[in-house]
Enzyme design. Structure first.
Site, mmCIF file in Angstrom:
data_model
loop_
_atom_site.group_PDB
_atom_site.id
_atom_site.type_symbol
_atom_site.label_atom_id
_atom_site.label_comp_id
_atom_site.label_asym_id
_atom_site.label_seq_id
_atom_site.Cartn_x
_atom_site.Cartn_y
_atom_site.Cartn_z
ATOM 1 N N ILE A 477 -2.066 3.381 0.331
ATOM 2 C CA ILE A 477 -2.468 3.600 -1.449
ATOM 3 C C ILE A 477 -2.998 2.884 -1.691
ATOM 4 C CG2 ILE A 477 -1.076 4.604 -3.187
ATOM 5 C CD1 ILE A 477 1.309 5.464 -1.497
ATOM 6 N N HIS A 478 -3.707 3.048 -2.243
ATOM 7 C CA HIS A 478 -4.953 2.174 -2.770
ATOM 8 C C HIS A 478 -5.196 1.793 -4.447
ATOM 9 C CE1 HIS A 478 -8.035 -1.742 -2.311
ATOM 10 N NE2 HIS A 478 -8.657 -0.845 -3.390
ATOM 11 N N PRO A 479 -4.958 0.543 -5.000
ATOM 12 C CA PRO A 479 -4.869 -0.467 -4.786
ATOM 13 C C PRO A 479 -3.146 -0.852 -4.437
ATOM 14 C CG PRO A 479 -5.807 -0.959 -6.325
ATOM 15 C CD PRO A 479 -4.951 0.332 -6.133
ATOM 16 N N GLU A 483 -0.092 -0.836 1.312
ATOM 17 C CA GLU A 483 -1.372 -0.150 2.230
ATOM 18 C C GLU A 483 -1.537 -1.169 3.050
ATOM 19 O OE1 GLU A 483 -5.253 -0.115 0.602
ATOM 20 O OE2 GLU A 483 -4.957 -1.266 -1.143
ATOM 21 N N CYS A 503 -11.227 -6.742 -0.357
ATOM 22 C CA CYS A 503 -10.494 -5.290 -1.298
ATOM 23 C C CYS A 503 -9.933 -4.667 -0.613
ATOM 24 C CB CYS A 503 -11.531 -4.386 -2.292
ATOM 25 S SG CYS A 503 -10.888 -3.125 -2.616
#
Ligand code: NAP
Length: 503
Positions: A477-479, A483, A503
């Site tokens: 699950i970003h950000p 993750e 990122c």
């Protein structure tokens, strides 16, 4: 036979790489398993009804209350006895046991208070106009925490009442396998007869009684959360869970804190992770004195405490003065006062822990002691939180040999640290896996923000037998920091730089 302490929140036996997030979870699971055992047991035996209660639970902490409520839901007639012997400093509290009153709950709230101090510093970088030197008021924090704890005490009373569990503020003692005598603070006795007895009396902090002045002048985790005034300059003795967590939040709210460490920090945990935790604390102001043992505590005419300790390798004596000395040198089960001999319940001579069978039954068939030995997840709520589930790297190497495991790791930067320009050099993730086959995950370790929240979900996977490829096939699950676990691709064996970039 295995040896267990009665149910409690802070217990090495409940843990095994976990005091789960913590032992509350472990206890609830323990209670559910216990429920199955005790009710099957009672039904099979065919209850005769010749006793006043079906079950008397001694101890109103997490385990005892969970057990009592579950039993009542199954239609059992249940009583709970709970009584707090004041600490040597005179601190006492209400229903709910260590977790609610002098453990997990007030600790997490004071940890949160310290985290907010850090957030205030970040806030300026995020555009908030905050006063240059925000100050912290201990009395405001402790009152808020204590009021919340009191609301939980009340909530527990109401829950027992709703489920028709009889609550007695009495100190319980067994006279035989079916009789409990409860004594109130004036010494008046009440006799309760019962088919089954559950012992869930937990543990209390230990004091190094061989150190002159330790009991007289020191405090423990039974006291710190109930202090009305700031502890001031504090010496914390002991570098495990309790010691580091208390030292962490005390430093975080701006106090001068020193930790006296006898040998290692966080013994029993993955030592690489323990090193990151203490390194982070050190860089944020907590002072560590390694390989020191306390020798005496003296009260000076000024009211300050002069503490003398010894550097163990040179036997050199050193001393300093403090406002408060906090002993965090372990906990001991509360079993001696239960008169367990009278009922024939066997204890381990050395530890005072109750000897139980696989289904929590003691040496007396209808007397149970609650606890858990499952490998459950846990979090150490130090300023940089550390959470883990399963084996440490060293444990895995010992069990599966050097060639049997693969360790994936990463140094990552939480996004929220970036704008605030926080140092992230101790934010680290490690997955300890079997090397062959589908690379089952043996242990997961994480330092960083909200570590407990991150690990809780992954613990489900580990419990279900997750493998390294499951981890890689999980969409992050970003950000988020969590993750980063799904992106671990550098093995320690490869020797490649494990710093996450981009990122
Ligand atoms: P602990 O894990 O038994 O550790 C005791 C610490 O005190 C160790 O660092 C030990 O050093 C040191 N020590 C013992 N005797 C000493 C002495 N005479 N002089 C100097 N140092 C001494 O105790 P704890 O931290 O109080 O924790 C008790 C239990 O609470 C834990 O096992 C855990 O179950 C539970 N707990 C859980 C949580 C949570 O779930 N987040 C939080 C807090 C506590 P050595 O390593 O040299 O022996």
């Amino acid at each position: 036979m295995r040896i267990l302490k009665p149910a409690e929140c802070w217990t090495p036996k409940l843990r095994v790489r976990s005091f789960g997030n913590n032992n509350m979870a472990a206890l609830c699971k323990g209670a559910r398993r216990f429920k199955r055992i005790i009710f099957c047991h009672s039904l099979v035996r065919g209850f005769s009804g010749k006793y006043e209660y079906d079950i008397v639970v001694i101890g109103g902490g997490s385990g005892g209350l969970a057990c009592a409520k579950e039993a009542a839901q199954y239609g059992k007639k249940v009583a709970v006895l709970d009584y707090v012997d004041p600490s040597p400093k005179g601190t006492k509290w209400g229903l709910g046991g260590t977790c609610v009153n002098v453990g997990c709950i007030p600790k997490k709230l004071m940890h949160q208070s310290a985290l907010l101090g850090g957030a205030l510093k970040d806030a300026a970088k995020y555009g908030w106009n905050v006063p240059h030197q925000p100050s912290h008021c201990w009395a405001t924090m402790s009152l808020a925490v204590q009021n919340y704890v009191k609301s939980l005490n009340w909530g527990h009373r109401v829950q027992l009442q709703d489920r028709k569990v009889k609550y007695f503020n009495l100190k319980g003692q067994l006279t035989d396998g079916h009789t409990v005598i409860g004594t109130n603070k004036s010494g008046k006795e009440t006799v309760l007869t019962t088919q089954d007895i559950v012992i869930a009396t937990g543990s209390r902090p230990k004091y190094p009684v061989h150190v002159p002045g330790a009991v007289e002048h020191g405090i423990s985790s039974d006291d710190i959360f109930w202090m009305k005034e700031s502890p001031g300059k504090t010496l914390v003795v002991g570098a495990s869970y309790v010691g580091l967590e208390c030292a962490g939040f005390l430093t975080g709210i701006g106090l001068d804190v020193t930790v006296l460490v006898r040998s290692l920090a966080l013994r029993g945990f993955d030592q690489q992770m323990a090193g990151l935790v203490t390194e982070h604390m050190d860089s944020h102001g907590t002072k560590f004195l390694w390989r020191r043992v306390p020798r005496k505590v003296e009260k000076l005419p000024s009211g300050s405490l002069q503490v003398t300790w010894v550097e163990t390798s040179s036997d050199r004596e050193e001393q300093d003065t403090f406002d408060t000395v906090l002993w965090a040198v372990g906990r001991a089960p509360v079993t001696r006062a239960l008169n367990l001999d009278a009922a024939g319940v066997k204890l381990d001579e050395d530890t005072g822990k109750i000897i139980v069978s696989a289904n929590e039954e003691t040496s007396v068939p209808h007397v149970f002691a609650m606890g858990d030995v499952a490998k459950v997840p846990t979090t150490v709520f130090t300023p940089l939180e550390y959470s883990c589930v399963g084996l440490s790297e060293a444990e895995a190497r010992r069990l599966y040999r050097e060639g049997g495991i693969e360790v994936y790791h990463a140094f990552y930067k939480p996004l929220e640290f970036a704008v605030a320009q926080r140092d992230s050099s101790q934010c680290y993730i490690k997955a300890v896996c079997l090397r062959d086959g589908d690379q089952r995950i043996l242990g997961l370790h994480f330092t960083g923000p909200n570590a407990g929240e991150v690990m809780q979900g992954f613990a489900l996977g580990v419990r279900c037998g997750a493998t390294y490829s499951h981890l890689m096939n999980t969409v992050g699950i970003h950000p988020t920091c969590a993750e980063e676990l799904t992106k671990l691709h550098i093995s320690k064996r490869s020797g490649l730089d494990a710093t996450v970039t981009g990122c």
